[in-house]
Design a protein around this motif. Structure first.
Motif, PDB file in Angstrom:
ATOM      1  N   GLU A   1      19.721   8.631 -54.815  1.00  0.00           N
ATOM      2  CA  GLU A   1      18.704   8.873 -55.867  1.00  0.00           C
ATOM      3  C   GLU A   1      17.544   9.699 -55.295  1.00  0.00           C
ATOM      4  N   ARG A   2      17.171   9.364 -54.035  1.00  0.00           N
ATOM      5  CA  ARG A   2      16.040  10.066 -53.418  1.00  0.00           C
ATOM      6  C   ARG A   2      16.369  11.562 -53.252  1.00  0.00           C
ATOM      7  N   GLU A   3      17.567  11.838 -52.781  1.00  0.00           N
ATOM      8  CA  GLU A   3      17.966  13.241 -52.567  1.00  0.00           C
ATOM      9  C   GLU A   3      18.032  13.959 -53.915  1.00  0.00           C
ATOM     10  N   LYS A   4      18.520  13.219 -54.942  1.00  0.00           N
ATOM     11  CA  LYS A   4      18.656  13.815 -56.292  1.00  0.00           C
ATOM     12  C   LYS A   4      17.269  14.170 -56.852  1.00  0.00           C
ATOM     13  N   LEU A   5      16.274  13.323 -56.533  1.00  0.00           N
ATOM     14  CA  LEU A   5      14.906  13.556 -57.034  1.00  0.00           C
ATOM     15  C   LEU A   5      14.202  14.629 -56.208  1.00  0.00           C
ATOM     16  N   ARG A   6      14.503  14.662 -54.906  1.00  0.00           N
ATOM     17  CA  ARG A   6      13.750  15.529 -53.994  1.00  0.00           C
ATOM     18  C   ARG A   6      13.912  17.013 -54.355  1.00  0.00           C
ATOM     19  N   GLU A   7      15.160  17.417 -54.643  1.00  0.00           N
ATOM     20  CA  GLU A   7      15.451  18.840 -54.900  1.00  0.00           C
ATOM     21  C   GLU A   7      14.585  19.400 -56.041  1.00  0.00           C
ATOM     22  N   PRO A   8      14.653  18.782 -57.274  1.00  0.00           N
ATOM     23  CA  PRO A   8      13.820  19.330 -58.369  1.00  0.00           C
ATOM     24  C   PRO A   8      12.319  19.200 -58.083  1.00  0.00           C
ATOM     25  N   LEU A   9      11.954  18.117 -57.358  1.00  0.00           N
ATOM     26  CA  LEU A   9      10.538  17.922 -57.041  1.00  0.00           C
ATOM     27  C   LEU A   9      10.034  19.064 -56.149  1.00  0.00           C
ATOM     28  N   MET A  10      10.805  19.405 -55.124  1.00  0.00           N
ATOM     29  CA  MET A  10      10.384  20.455 -54.195  1.00  0.00           C
ATOM     30  C   MET A  10      10.441  21.836 -54.857  1.00  0.00           C
ATOM     31  N   ARG A  11      11.424  21.999 -55.746  1.00  0.00           N
ATOM     32  CA  ARG A  11      11.517  23.283 -56.451  1.00  0.00           C
ATOM     33  C   ARG A  11      10.219  23.506 -57.241  1.00  0.00           C
ATOM     34  N   ARG A  12       9.746  22.410 -57.893  1.00  0.00           N
ATOM     35  CA  ARG A  12       8.518  22.530 -58.704  1.00  0.00           C
ATOM     36  C   ARG A  12       7.286  22.675 -57.803  1.00  0.00           C
ATOM     37  N   TRP A  13       7.220  21.926 -56.678  1.00  0.00           N
ATOM     38  CA  TRP A  13       6.057  21.966 -55.789  1.00  0.00           C
ATOM     39  C   TRP A  13       5.935  23.342 -55.123  1.00  0.00           C
ATOM     40  N   LYS A  14       7.104  23.968 -54.877  1.00  0.00           N
ATOM     41  CA  LYS A  14       7.100  25.316 -54.299  1.00  0.00           C
ATOM     42  C   LYS A  14       6.378  26.297 -55.217  1.00  0.00           C
ATOM     43  N   MET A  15       6.469  26.039 -56.545  1.00  0.00           N
ATOM     44  CA  MET A  15       5.805  26.949 -57.499  1.00  0.00           C
ATOM     45  C   MET A  15       4.280  26.867 -57.362  1.00  0.00           C
ATOM     46  N   PHE A  16       3.768  25.855 -56.689  1.00  0.00           N
ATOM     47  CA  PHE A  16       2.333  25.744 -56.377  1.00  0.00           C
ATOM     48  C   PHE A  16       2.066  26.290 -54.979  1.00  0.00           C
ATOM     49  N   ILE A  17       2.953  25.927 -54.026  1.00  0.00           N
ATOM     50  CA  ILE A  17       2.703  26.274 -52.619  1.00  0.00           C
ATOM     51  C   ILE A  17       2.718  27.788 -52.393  1.00  0.00           C
ATOM     52  N   HIS A  18       3.747  28.459 -52.867  1.00  0.00           N
ATOM     53  CA  HIS A  18       3.873  29.896 -52.562  1.00  0.00           C
ATOM     54  C   HIS A  18       2.720  30.723 -53.151  1.00  0.00           C
ATOM     55  N   PRO A  19       2.383  30.571 -54.447  1.00  0.00           N
ATOM     56  CA  PRO A  19       1.216  31.327 -54.957  1.00  0.00           C
ATOM     57  C   PRO A  19      -0.086  30.917 -54.267  1.00  0.00           C
ATOM     58  N   SER A  20      -0.176  29.628 -53.842  1.00  0.00           N
ATOM     59  CA  SER A  20      -1.412  29.173 -53.174  1.00  0.00           C
ATOM     60  C   SER A  20      -1.652  29.944 -51.883  1.00  0.00           C
ATOM     61  N   ILE A  21      -0.570  30.276 -51.192  1.00  0.00           N
ATOM     62  CA  ILE A  21      -0.724  31.039 -49.941  1.00  0.00           C
ATOM     63  C   ILE A  21      -1.380  32.393 -50.252  1.00  0.00           C
ATOM     64  N   ILE A  22      -0.939  33.016 -51.328  1.00  0.00           N
ATOM     65  CA  ILE A  22      -1.533  34.312 -51.738  1.00  0.00           C
ATOM     66  C   ILE A  22      -3.009  34.109 -52.104  1.00  0.00           C
ATOM     67  N   LEU A  23      -3.293  33.041 -52.874  1.00  0.00           N
ATOM     68  CA  LEU A  23      -4.681  32.783 -53.302  1.00  0.00           C
ATOM     69  C   LEU A  23      -5.591  32.510 -52.103  1.00  0.00           C
ATOM     70  N   PHE A  24      -5.085  31.749 -51.118  1.00  0.00           N
ATOM     71  CA  PHE A  24      -5.870  31.474 -49.913  1.00  0.00           C
ATOM     72  C   PHE A  24      -6.191  32.784 -49.182  1.00  0.00           C
ATOM     73  N   LEU A  25      -5.172  33.644 -49.072  1.00  0.00           N
ATOM     74  CA  LEU A  25      -5.375  34.897 -48.330  1.00  0.00           C
ATOM     75  C   LEU A  25      -6.355  35.818 -49.062  1.00  0.00           C
ATOM     76  N   ILE A  26      -6.184  35.966 -50.393  1.00  0.00           N
ATOM     77  CA  ILE A  26      -7.076  36.861 -51.160  1.00  0.00           C
ATOM     78  C   ILE A  26      -8.511  36.317 -51.130  1.00  0.00           C
ATOM     79  N   SER A  27      -8.686  35.041 -51.505  1.00  0.00           N
ATOM     80  CA  SER A  27     -10.049  34.484 -51.579  1.00  0.00           C
ATOM     81  C   SER A  27     -10.655  34.350 -50.181  1.00  0.00           C
ATOM     82  N   GLY A  28      -9.793  34.014 -49.171  1.00  0.00           N
ATOM     83  CA  GLY A  28     -10.307  33.860 -47.808  1.00  0.00           C
ATOM     84  C   GLY A  28     -10.803  35.175 -47.230  1.00  0.00           C
ATOM     85  N   PHE A  29      -9.995  36.228 -47.375  1.00  0.00           N
ATOM     86  CA  PHE A  29     -10.419  37.528 -46.844  1.00  0.00           C
ATOM     87  C   PHE A  29     -11.607  38.077 -47.627  1.00  0.00           C
TER      88      PHE A  29
END
Ligand code: HEM
Length: 172
Positions: A45-73
């Motif tokens: 069950e944990r593995e079944k939940l982890r995949e969709p959870l990480m897929r959705r969390w990635k949609m926050f993590i990847h753009p956040s890296i861009i936002l950190f770089l733009i706002s930071g610089f």
């Protein structure tokens, strides 16, 4: 509020807002979600939940890296580096913060990956601790940089009225 500080304010909101979402999300996942899931769910069950959870969390993590770089610089190039001209410690801290942030980005991408190659890293609990400690260190350095008094050069600029914008933006 003058138009000149609209952009520095927006970039500060973006930077701090992204930090709240990313660091808060990492802490919630590792210190709240995982221990409860380990207790309540079966491995399957944990593995079944982890995949969709990480897929959705990635949609926050990847753009956040861009936002950190733009706002930071933006913060550094247009707001803070002029205020701290000649202050070696400030620029050294910026360099350290930037390198630690790159470590956070790399680990966050690996730990939220759903690819098979990342499995051995994801299962390594110590790496989660390293990720959270690194992100916390970046926040602490950022907070200290924020309260570091402006350099003497900037102070003399303000006296002569030259440093008005970055002084006003620096107070944000
Ligand atoms: C894990 C990624 C990062 C996190 C969690 C983070 C977090 C923070 C926080 C909490 C602050 C203090 C904000 C305030 O009190 O005003 C800050 C300030 C700052 N950050 Fe970041 N940051 C990250 C990445 C970056 C990157 C990649 C850069 C540069 C490209 C950057 C550049 C700056 C600058 C220039 C400041 C302003 C410091 C000052 O006010 O003198 N940050 N950061």
């Amino acid at each position: 509020m003058t138009a000149e500080i609209a952009m520095p304010l927006l970039m500060r909101w973006l930077h701090v807002g992204t930090a709240i979402v990313v660091v808060g999300g990492l802490v919630f996942y590792r210190l709240v979600f995982v221990p409860i899931a380990d207790k309540v769910l079966s491995d399957e069950e944990r593995e079944k939940l982890r995949e969709p959870l990480m897929r959705r969390w990635k949609m926050f993590i990847h753009p956040s890296i861009i936002l950190f770089l733009i706002s930071g610089f933006y913060n550094y190039i247009y707001v803070t580096s002029a205020q701290h001209e000649g202050q070696g410690l400030y620029h050294a801290l910026f360099g350290l913060k930037f390198l630690l942030a790159l470590g956070v980005f790399a680990l966050a991408i690996i730990m939220t990956s759903t690819m098979t190659w990342s499995e051995k890293f994801r299962k390594n609990q110590a790496l989660w601790a390293v990720l959270i400690l690194l992100a916390s260190a970046v926040v602490l350095i950022g907070g200290y940089m924020k309260v570091m008094p402006a350099g003497s050069n900037h102070a003399s600029q303000i006296d002569s009225g030259a440093g008005a914008v970055s002084e006003e933006a620096g107070d944000l």
